[in-house]
Write a protein that holds these residues in place. Structure first.
Motif, short mmCIF file in Angstrom:
data_model
loop_
_atom_site.label_atom_id
_atom_site.label_comp_id
_atom_site.label_asym_id
_atom_site.label_seq_id
_atom_site.Cartn_x
_atom_site.Cartn_y
_atom_site.Cartn_z
N HIS A 211 14.54 8.97 -4.59
CA HIS A 211 13.24 8.08 -5.18
C HIS A 211 11.92 9.12 -5.37
CE1 HIS A 211 9.91 5.18 -4.79
NE2 HIS A 211 10.89 4.42 -4.87
N ILE A 212 11.13 8.92 -6.26
CA ILE A 212 9.90 9.95 -6.57
C ILE A 212 8.31 9.97 -6.15
CG2 ILE A 212 8.53 11.10 -8.52
CD1 ILE A 212 10.82 9.49 -10.46
N MET A 213 8.40 8.59 -5.58
CA MET A 213 7.52 7.73 -5.73
C MET A 213 7.16 7.57 -3.90
SD MET A 213 5.46 5.20 -8.30
CE MET A 213 4.36 5.58 -7.68
N ARG A 214 6.90 9.23 -2.84
CA ARG A 214 7.04 9.16 -2.08
C ARG A 214 6.68 9.19 -0.44
NH1 ARG A 214 12.26 10.37 -1.57
NH2 ARG A 214 12.09 11.44 0.10
N TRP A 215 5.90 8.43 0.39
CA TRP A 215 4.63 9.54 1.52
C TRP A 215 4.82 9.20 2.78
CZ3 TRP A 215 3.93 6.30 -2.52
CH2 TRP A 215 2.96 6.79 -3.53
N PRO A 216 4.84 10.80 3.61
CA PRO A 216 5.28 10.62 4.79
C PRO A 216 4.63 9.65 5.79
CG PRO A 216 3.47 12.38 4.59
CD PRO A 216 3.51 11.51 3.28
N SER A 217 5.29 8.58 6.89
CA SER A 217 5.52 8.01 7.74
C SER A 217 5.88 7.67 8.55
CB SER A 217 5.11 6.93 7.28
OG SER A 217 6.82 6.09 7.31
N PRO A 218 5.26 7.09 9.82
CA PRO A 218 6.51 7.04 11.16
C PRO A 218 7.62 6.66 11.16
CG PRO A 218 3.77 6.31 11.43
CD PRO A 218 3.95 5.84 9.59
N TRP A 219 8.21 6.74 10.05
CA TRP A 219 9.60 6.25 10.03
C TRP A 219 10.17 6.87 8.69
CZ3 TRP A 219 4.96 3.46 8.68
CH2 TRP A 219 4.64 2.36 10.29
N GLY A 220 9.42 7.96 8.97
CA GLY A 220 9.96 8.81 7.31
C GLY A 220 8.98 8.46 6.01
N ASP A 221 9.71 9.24 5.21
CA ASP A 221 9.26 9.36 4.27
C ASP A 221 9.69 7.99 3.38
OD1 ASP A 221 8.42 11.75 4.48
OD2 ASP A 221 9.41 13.01 2.93
N GLY A 222 8.54 7.10 2.61
CA GLY A 222 9.21 6.18 1.78
C GLY A 222 7.64 5.77 0.99
N PHE A 223 7.53 4.92 1.07
CA PHE A 223 6.26 3.43 -0.14
C PHE A 223 6.34 2.11 0.54
CE2 PHE A 223 10.49 3.38 -2.11
CZ PHE A 223 10.78 2.11 -2.69
N PRO A 224 4.79 1.87 0.49
CA PRO A 224 4.94 0.53 0.82
C PRO A 224 4.96 -0.26 0.07
CG PRO A 224 2.91 1.43 -0.26
CD PRO A 224 4.32 2.36 -0.42
N GLY A 225 5.62 -1.60 1.12
CA GLY A 225 5.70 -2.88 -0.03
C GLY A 225 4.96 -3.32 -0.62
N TRP A 226 5.38 -4.22 -1.47
CA TRP A 226 4.03 -4.82 -2.65
C TRP A 226 3.20 -5.26 -1.98
CZ3 TRP A 226 5.75 -9.95 -5.96
CH2 TRP A 226 4.60 -10.28 -6.38
N HIS A 227 3.63 -6.76 -0.55
CA HIS A 227 2.41 -7.09 -0.58
C HIS A 227 1.44 -7.05 0.75
CE1 HIS A 227 5.51 -10.33 -1.87
NE2 HIS A 227 6.59 -9.60 -0.55
N LEU A 228 1.67 -5.62 0.68
CA LEU A 228 1.14 -5.27 1.72
C LEU A 228 -0.13 -4.39 1.08
CD1 LEU A 228 1.12 -4.74 4.79
CD2 LEU A 228 1.41 -1.73 4.88
N GLU A 229 -0.54 -4.05 -0.11
CA GLU A 229 -1.85 -3.74 -0.28
C GLU A 229 -2.82 -4.87 -0.23
OE1 GLU A 229 -1.42 -3.36 -4.83
OE2 GLU A 229 0.82 -3.35 -4.64
N CYS A 230 -2.48 -6.02 -0.90
CA CYS A 230 -3.57 -6.50 -0.84
C CYS A 230 -4.19 -7.05 0.51
CB CYS A 230 -2.74 -8.24 -1.63
SG CYS A 230 -2.63 -7.86 -3.46
N THR A 231 -3.50 -7.65 1.27
CA THR A 231 -3.48 -7.96 2.86
C THR A 231 -4.59 -6.61 2.86
OG1 THR A 231 -1.84 -8.58 3.03
CG2 THR A 231 -2.92 -7.61 5.17
N VAL A 232 -4.09 -5.32 2.83
CA VAL A 232 -5.30 -4.21 2.76
C VAL A 232 -6.24 -3.95 2.79
CG1 VAL A 232 -5.69 -1.51 2.96
CG2 VAL A 232 -2.95 -2.70 4.28
N MET A 233 -6.45 -3.48 0.82
CA MET A 233 -7.74 -3.40 -0.15
C MET A 233 -8.72 -5.13 0.08
SD MET A 233 -6.20 -1.44 -2.72
CE MET A 233 -4.99 -2.60 -3.11
N SER A 234 -8.00 -6.49 -0.12
CA SER A 234 -9.34 -7.28 0.48
C SER A 234 -9.81 -7.16 1.51
CB SER A 234 -8.29 -9.12 0.02
OG SER A 234 -7.32 -8.86 1.26
N THR A 235 -9.21 -6.98 2.54
CA THR A 235 -10.62 -7.16 4.29
C THR A 235 -11.15 -5.84 4.48
OG1 THR A 235 -8.00 -5.84 5.72
CG2 THR A 235 -8.51 -8.68 5.65
#
Length: 493
Positions: A211-235
């Motif tokens: 997988h090309i698109m990846r970021w470090p996190s407390p749970w290992g390298d990965g990427f966010p779920g689709w629904h999460l970004e809108c909750t974060v950016m709207s608020t």
């Protein structure tokens, strides 16, 4: 012009399923978030209709004097290939297939998106955040959901526990779905599934080695779920409570439903006061889809380079066509519908152009003030653009009657009529005149005026056959002659 302090705007709230009187959270200010595109392909016409609908709403609020913070995101990571949250990120998949860097894909299609909306004369949003620009915030909200007990980790991925959430909250309240029914109608989990339940959705997905698109996190390298970004950016940009959240009808479930669940799990309440959904665009009575060939891109309509339409249509004609239907109703695209819209748009532009030259009198046969109020009433009733356009054509009829000398208007009413049409046609509906055709229009006018003089001479010489021939042949070309007290005028149909 009315101000936001006067009208009572009613909005159909998807959450309650009924029209509600709109009250801004902060007087004179509106926060509006609209789900933007996933930039892995050219923006399609159905998406354009959604963004055009909210552009019209944005424009009307601004016209009333509101200060609007309009946030529309760009999804450049995290959107799964299907709604089951399985498989690849759409952008990563496109990058792999075309052997490109994911950000090359993002850049290409973000530019296409902006260029297309600019042609349709959409105003840019106040803020246009990206998913990749808010990875840190997305990780932080996952931690909060974890702390509240509504998330679990499985094999390096993090999922939202819908069943646990539903014990104290109502999952499905926006779409009207019951969790019990969803469970009854879903497949069994396989041994390879990490989720406890098929209804659970990804907050963070583990990135496999390829997988090309990846970021470090407390749970290992990965990427966010689709629904999460809108909750974060709207608020982040509008606050933990804001006025309007919009998007296409297809996003109501699961995307917007998941947004509500994430926000309630993290903040303890849903941030959105009014949910609004624009409906879909069909073509020739069928769903638009690349797989069936029943699909057309905006650029193909503008150039005429397609197998579905016999001629090109301008962006303003297409925009006018879309605004003739209410944003929440299904709209069907066809050549006949576009031809009718082109004809109507030309009549509207012609009437507006004729306003300057109208002769004024001591009285008005057209109640401009009452007509203006009807225009505002239409827009205040859930942004009813088809009713507004019907009122605009009522004004067109009166303009033509005044032009023919059959009605009269005072200079004060003429000025008010001119201002109101300008406000609604260009400022609110966002239509544009074809400024580049001014020279051609002048030439056409000269030729038709010459033929009108020849016809007048023929009639004076009692050569009615020639007079009728000129009139009839012009009519065949779509040029209608109108004989009145002040002489003969013409209109182009």
């Amino acid at each position: 012009m009315q101000s936001y302090q006067n009208p009572s705007i009613r909005i159909h709230n998807s959450l309650s399923g009924k029209k509600e009187v709109f009250e801004a959270l902060n007087e004179g200010h509106i926060g509006m978030y609209v789900c933007g595109p996933t930039v892995y392909s050219n923006v399609h016409l159905g998406n354009c209709r959604t963004f055009m609908s909210f552009d019209m709403i944005f424009r009307y609020f601004k016209h009333l004097g509101y200060k609007v913070r309009y946030v529309r995101n760009i999804t450049d990571a995290g959107h799964m290939v299907d709604d089951a949250e399985d498989g690849e990120d759409k952008i990563a998949k496109k990058a792999r297939l075309e052997q490109l860097e994911p950000m090359e894909v993002v850049q290409r299609y973000t530019l296409d998106f902006h260029n297309t909306l600019e042609k349709f004369n959409l105003l840019p949003p106040s803020i246009e955040p990206t998913a990749t620009g808010h990875i840190i915030e997305q990780i932080e909200i996952i931690k909060e959901i974890f702390e509240k007990g509504y998330a679990y980790e499985a094999n390096g991925s993090v999922y939202f526990d819908v069943a646990k959430f539903n014990k104290t909250h109502e999952y499905g309240k926006l779409s009207g779905r019951k969790l019990e029914d969803m469970i009854a109608n879903t497949r069994e989990l396989t041994a390879q599934d990490d989720k406890k339940s098929p209804q659970d959705f990804a907050l963070w997905k583990k990135a496999e080695p390829q997988h090309i698109m990846r970021w470090p996190s407390p749970w290992g390298d990965g990427f966010p779920g689709w629904h999460l970004e809108c909750t974060v950016m709207s608020t982040k940009y509008l606050g933990q409570t804001f006025d309007i959240h919009g998007g296409g009808m297809d996003l109501k479930f699961p995307h917007h439903e998941c947004e509500i669940a994430q926000a309630e799990a993290s903040y303890g309440h849903s941030p959105v006061r009014y949910w609004m959904h624009a409906n879909m665009l069909t073509m020739n009575g069928k769903k638009m889809a690349k797989s069936t060939g029943n699909n057309i891109l905006p650029g193909e309509i503008f150039t005429g380079e397609n197998d579905l339409l016999s001629k090109p249509f301008s962006p303003s004609v297409v925009r006018f066509f879309m605004l003739q239907a209410h944003y929440a109703s299904i709209l069907d695209l066809s050549e006949d519908a576009l031809l009718a819209s082109e004809k109507g748009f030309a009549k509207l532009m012609e009437a507006f152009a004729a306003l300057d030259g109208l002769k004024t009198g001591n009285q008005s046969d057209f109640d401009v003030k009452a007509w203006e109020q009807h225009c505002y009433d239409a827009m205040n009733d859930d942004f009813n653009t088809p009713i507004l356009i019907a009122h605009l054509f009522e004004a067109v009829r009166h303009i033509n009657l005044i032009k023919e000398g059959k009605e009269s208007i005072t200079s004060k009413d003429k000025e008010a009529l001119q201002l109101t049409i300008n406000n609604f046609v260009f400022e609110v509906l966002g239509l544009e005149q074809k400024a580049g055709n001014a020279a051609d229009t002048e030439k056409l006018s000269g030729v038709v005026e010459m033929l009108i003089r020849f016809r007048k001479e023929a009639r004076e010489n009692k050569d009615f056959a020639t007079s009728d021939k000129i009139r009839d042949q012009l009519a065949e070309l779509g040029i209608q002659l109108k004989d009145g007290k002040e002489g003969t005028t013409f209109s182009v149909n």
